[in-house]
Scaffold this active site. Sequence first.
Site, PDB file in Angstrom:
ATOM      1  N   ARG A 114       0.820  -1.226   0.000  1.00 13.30           N
ATOM      2  CA  ARG A 114       0.000   0.000   0.000  1.00 13.30           C
ATOM      3  C   ARG A 114       0.851   1.272   0.000  1.00 13.30           C
ATOM      4  O   ARG A 114       0.488   2.282   0.617  1.00 13.30           O
ATOM      5  CB  ARG A 114      -0.969   0.035   1.195  1.00 13.30           C
ATOM      6  CG  ARG A 114      -1.963  -1.083   1.224  1.00 13.30           C
ATOM      7  CD  ARG A 114      -2.973  -1.039   0.101  1.00 13.30           C
ATOM      8  NE  ARG A 114      -3.804  -2.239   0.139  1.00 13.30           N
ATOM      9  CZ  ARG A 114      -3.531  -3.363  -0.528  1.00 13.30           C
ATOM     10  NH1 ARG A 114      -2.488  -3.444  -1.343  1.00 13.30           N
ATOM     11  NH2 ARG A 114      -4.303  -4.416  -0.427  1.00 13.30           N
ATOM     12  N   SER A 121     -11.179  -1.103   3.603  1.00 15.31           N
ATOM     13  CA  SER A 121     -10.495  -1.495   4.842  1.00 15.31           C
ATOM     14  C   SER A 121      -9.839  -0.270   5.451  1.00 15.31           C
ATOM     15  O   SER A 121      -9.090   0.435   4.784  1.00 15.31           O
ATOM     16  CB  SER A 121      -9.404  -2.518   4.544  1.00 15.31           C
ATOM     17  OG  SER A 121      -9.986  -3.693   4.054  1.00 15.31           O
ATOM     18  N   GLU A 148      -4.945   2.602   6.853  1.00 21.42           N
ATOM     19  CA  GLU A 148      -4.695   2.537   5.412  1.00 21.42           C
ATOM     20  C   GLU A 148      -5.345   3.742   4.734  1.00 21.42           C
ATOM     21  O   GLU A 148      -4.835   4.266   3.754  1.00 21.42           O
ATOM     22  CB  GLU A 148      -5.292   1.229   4.862  1.00 21.42           C
ATOM     23  CG  GLU A 148      -5.168   1.102   3.360  1.00 21.42           C
ATOM     24  CD  GLU A 148      -5.575  -0.268   2.845  1.00 21.42           C
ATOM     25  OE1 GLU A 148      -5.255  -1.287   3.505  1.00 21.42           O
ATOM     26  OE2 GLU A 148      -6.202  -0.325   1.770  1.00 21.42           O
TER      27      GLU A 148
HETATM   28  C1  LIG Z   1     -16.035  -0.822  -0.900  1.00 20.45           C
HETATM   29  C2  LIG Z   1     -14.549  -0.593  -1.042  1.00 20.45           C
HETATM   30  C3  LIG Z   1     -13.711  -1.661  -1.305  1.00 20.45           C
HETATM   31  C4  LIG Z   1     -12.333  -1.444  -1.432  1.00 20.45           C
HETATM   32  N1  LIG Z   1     -11.523  -2.530  -1.703  1.00 20.45           N
HETATM   33  C5  LIG Z   1     -10.209  -2.338  -1.827  1.00 20.45           C
HETATM   34  C6  LIG Z   1      -9.337  -3.449  -2.110  1.00 20.45           C
HETATM   35  O1  LIG Z   1      -9.775  -4.574  -2.279  1.00 20.45           O
HETATM   36  N2  LIG Z   1      -8.001  -3.205  -2.217  1.00 20.45           N
HETATM   37  C7  LIG Z   1      -7.475  -1.948  -2.063  1.00 20.45           C
HETATM   38  O2  LIG Z   1      -6.248  -1.786  -2.181  1.00 20.45           O
HETATM   39  N3  LIG Z   1      -8.273  -0.889  -1.797  1.00 20.45           N
HETATM   40  C8  LIG Z   1      -9.611  -1.052  -1.679  1.00 20.45           C
HETATM   41  N4  LIG Z   1     -10.415   0.018  -1.407  1.00 20.45           N
HETATM   42  C9  LIG Z   1      -9.801   1.358  -1.201  1.00 20.45           C
HETATM   43  C10 LIG Z   1      -9.640   2.216  -2.465  1.00 20.45           C
HETATM   44  O3  LIG Z   1     -10.608   1.887  -3.442  1.00 20.45           O
HETATM   45  C11 LIG Z   1      -8.250   2.093  -3.068  1.00 20.45           C
HETATM   46  O4  LIG Z   1      -7.244   2.483  -2.137  1.00 20.45           O
HETATM   47  C12 LIG Z   1      -8.083   2.948  -4.331  1.00 20.45           C
HETATM   48  O5  LIG Z   1      -6.854   2.667  -4.924  1.00 20.45           O
HETATM   49  C13 LIG Z   1      -8.140   4.458  -4.041  1.00 20.45           C
HETATM   50  O6  LIG Z   1      -8.231   5.127  -5.281  1.00 20.45           O
HETATM   51  P1  LIG Z   1      -8.986   6.517  -5.428  1.00 20.45           P
HETATM   52  O7  LIG Z   1      -8.863   6.948  -6.828  1.00 20.45           O
HETATM   53  O8  LIG Z   1     -10.366   6.421  -4.888  1.00 20.45           O
HETATM   54  O9  LIG Z   1      -8.091   7.438  -4.513  1.00 20.45           O
HETATM   55  P2  LIG Z   1      -8.531   8.587  -3.428  1.00 20.45           P
HETATM   56  O10 LIG Z   1      -9.318   7.913  -2.371  1.00 20.45           O
HETATM   57  O11 LIG Z   1      -9.216   9.670  -4.184  1.00 20.45           O
HETATM   58  O12 LIG Z   1      -7.144   9.027  -2.941  1.00 20.45           O
HETATM   59  C14 LIG Z   1      -6.321   8.159  -2.155  1.00 20.45           C
HETATM   60  C15 LIG Z   1      -4.924   8.792  -2.075  1.00 20.45           C
HETATM   61  O13 LIG Z   1      -4.351   8.771  -3.364  1.00 20.45           O
HETATM   62  C16 LIG Z   1      -3.987  10.088  -3.762  1.00 20.45           C
HETATM   63  N5  LIG Z   1      -4.236  10.173  -5.200  1.00 20.45           N
HETATM   64  C17 LIG Z   1      -5.373   9.869  -5.864  1.00 20.45           C
HETATM   65  N6  LIG Z   1      -5.208  10.033  -7.182  1.00 20.45           N
HETATM   66  C18 LIG Z   1      -3.945  10.463  -7.354  1.00 20.45           C
HETATM   67  C19 LIG Z   1      -3.161  10.834  -8.497  1.00 20.45           C
HETATM   68  N7  LIG Z   1      -3.660  10.791  -9.742  1.00 20.45           N
HETATM   69  N8  LIG Z   1      -1.879  11.215  -8.282  1.00 20.45           N
HETATM   70  C20 LIG Z   1      -1.347  11.281  -7.037  1.00 20.45           C
HETATM   71  N9  LIG Z   1      -2.035  10.973  -5.930  1.00 20.45           N
HETATM   72  C21 LIG Z   1      -3.308  10.549  -6.094  1.00 20.45           C
HETATM   73  C22 LIG Z   1      -4.883  11.013  -2.958  1.00 20.45           C
HETATM   74  O14 LIG Z   1      -4.310  12.302  -2.811  1.00 20.45           O
HETATM   75  C23 LIG Z   1      -4.962  10.249  -1.639  1.00 20.45           C
HETATM   76  O15 LIG Z   1      -3.829  10.493  -0.829  1.00 20.45           O
HETATM   77  C24 LIG Z   1     -11.797  -0.159  -1.279  1.00 20.45           C
HETATM   78  C25 LIG Z   1     -12.660   0.929  -1.017  1.00 20.45           C
HETATM   79  C26 LIG Z   1     -14.022   0.716  -0.912  1.00 20.45           C
HETATM   80  C27 LIG Z   1     -14.922   1.886  -0.649  1.00 20.45           C
END
Ligand SMILES: Cc1cc2nc3c(=O)[nH]c(=O)nc-3n(C[C@H](O)[C@H](O)[C@H](O)COP(=O)(O)OP(=O)(O)OC[C@H]3O[C@@H](n4cnc5c(N)ncnc54)[C@H](O)[C@@H]3O)c2cc1C
Length: 302
Positions: free
Chosen positions: A177, A227, A297
Site C-alpha cells: 500500500r 479497509s 490505510e
Molecule cells: C467498498 C470498497 C472496497 C475497497 N476494496 C479495496 C481493495 O480490495 N483493495 C485496495 O487496495 N483498496 C480497496 N479500497 C480502497 C480504495 O478503493 C483504493 O485504495 C483505491 O486505490 C483508491 O483510489 P482513489 O482513486 O479512490 O483514490 P482517493 O481515495 O481519491 O485518494 C487516495 C490517495 O491517493 C492520492 N491520489 C489519488 N489520485 C492520485 C493521483 N492521480 N496522483 C497522485 N495521488 C493521487 C490522494 O491524494 C490520496 O492520498 C476499497 C474501497 C471501498 C470503498
Amino acid sequence: MNRLEELGEYARSLGCAVSFGEPMNRHTTFRIGGPADLFLTADDTQVLQKLCRRSSETGVRVTVLGNGSNLLVSDAGIRGAVFQLGGKFREIALCGETSVRCGAGASLASLCSFAKSRSLTGMEFAWGIPGSAGGAAFMNAGAYEHCMAEVVSSCSHVTRDGGCGTLRGEDLRYGYRRSAYAENGCIVTSVKVDLKRGDPEAIAARMDELYARRKSKQPLELPSAGSVFKRPEGHYAGTLIEQCGLKGRRVGGAAVSEKHAGFIVNLGGATCGDVRGLIEVIRETVLRETGVELECEIKTAE
Ligand SMILES: Cc1cc2nc3c(=O)[nH]c(=O)nc-3n(C[C@H](O)[C@H](O)[C@H](O)COP(=O)(O)OP(=O)(O)OC[C@H]3O[C@@H](n4cnc5c(N)ncnc54)[C@H](O)[C@@H]3O)c2cc1C
C-alpha cells in the site's frame, strides 16, 4: 481577489470546471467531508501543469482527488485547492500488443473492462476496487494476493511545480500500500500496465468470481472507504477487531461493519469526527487486548 479566487479565474480561463465551497461528501465513497475552498477539474496534462505551476508560485496548497474511495475528509473541509482529473485523463488505449496506457482519472473498473474486452489478463484482481487508476497506482491497491505493482510498468506524472516526468520499474518503489508517489507528492497522470494474452471467458469468469467473493464479505450496501487499517504482519485487522468484540460498535453515525470488521461504515449522517473517534476506540482496544498496533490505510484530507 485573493489567491484562491485568482487561481479559480485562471483555471476558468484554461477551460476547467471550477467551484468554490464544493461539498466533499459528494466526492468520497464515505459520503463524509465538508467544503473544499476551491475545486478544479483539469482535463489534460498541459492544463494540469499550468495549474500546478500557478499554485506553487502563489503558495496555494493542493490536494489531489482520485475517486475518493480511500479518503476521510475533515468536517471542516479542505483548505486550498482540490484537483480532480477529468477529460483526457479518463482515456484508455492499447499500447503495443499486450500493454494498456490508462489516464489516471479513469476508473479501475473501466481499465479492467478494457483489458477483458481485448482478451488481456492480469487486471482481474482489481475488479470491484472502486478507485481511479491514478489512486490505485499511488496506493498500490491490491486484492486476492495481487496488487498494482505486479502490472504497472510505468507511471507518468506532473510535479507540484508544473514539471513532468515518468517513473518505471524499481523507481516506483512499490511496497505494501505504498509507492514513490506517497513521498514525492507528484500527481500521477497516466499508468501503463503490462498484461498477458488470455482467454476472454476465463477472464470474465475470474472477475465474476472475485466480485461475488467481495459482495459476500464486504458491506458494499453502505458508504465506506474500504479497509480502514493496513494488514498487520501475521494478522488480519478485521479478525483482530472482531476478536475484541468490536463488531457493531458505534460512534455517532459511524459503526464497525457487522459484515466485515475491517470496514467502518456510515450508517447515515456520520461525521469525520465520528469516524476518527471510532478509529481511536478500535486502535486502543486492539492494542490493549492483543498487543497489535493498527496502522490506518485510509488517507485523510483537510
Ligand atoms: C467498498 C470498497 C472496497 C475497497 N476494496 C479495496 C481493495 O480490495 N483493495 C485496495 O487496495 N483498496 C480497496 N479500497 C480502497 C480504495 O478503493 C483504493 O485504495 C483505491 O486505490 C483508491 O483510489 P482513489 O482513486 O479512490 O483514490 P482517493 O481515495 O481519491 O485518494 C487516495 C490517495 O491517493 C492520492 N491520489 C489519488 N489520485 C492520485 C493521483 N492521480 N496522483 C497522485 N495521488 C493521487 C490522494 O491524494 C490520496 O492520498 C476499497 C474501497 C471501498 C470503498
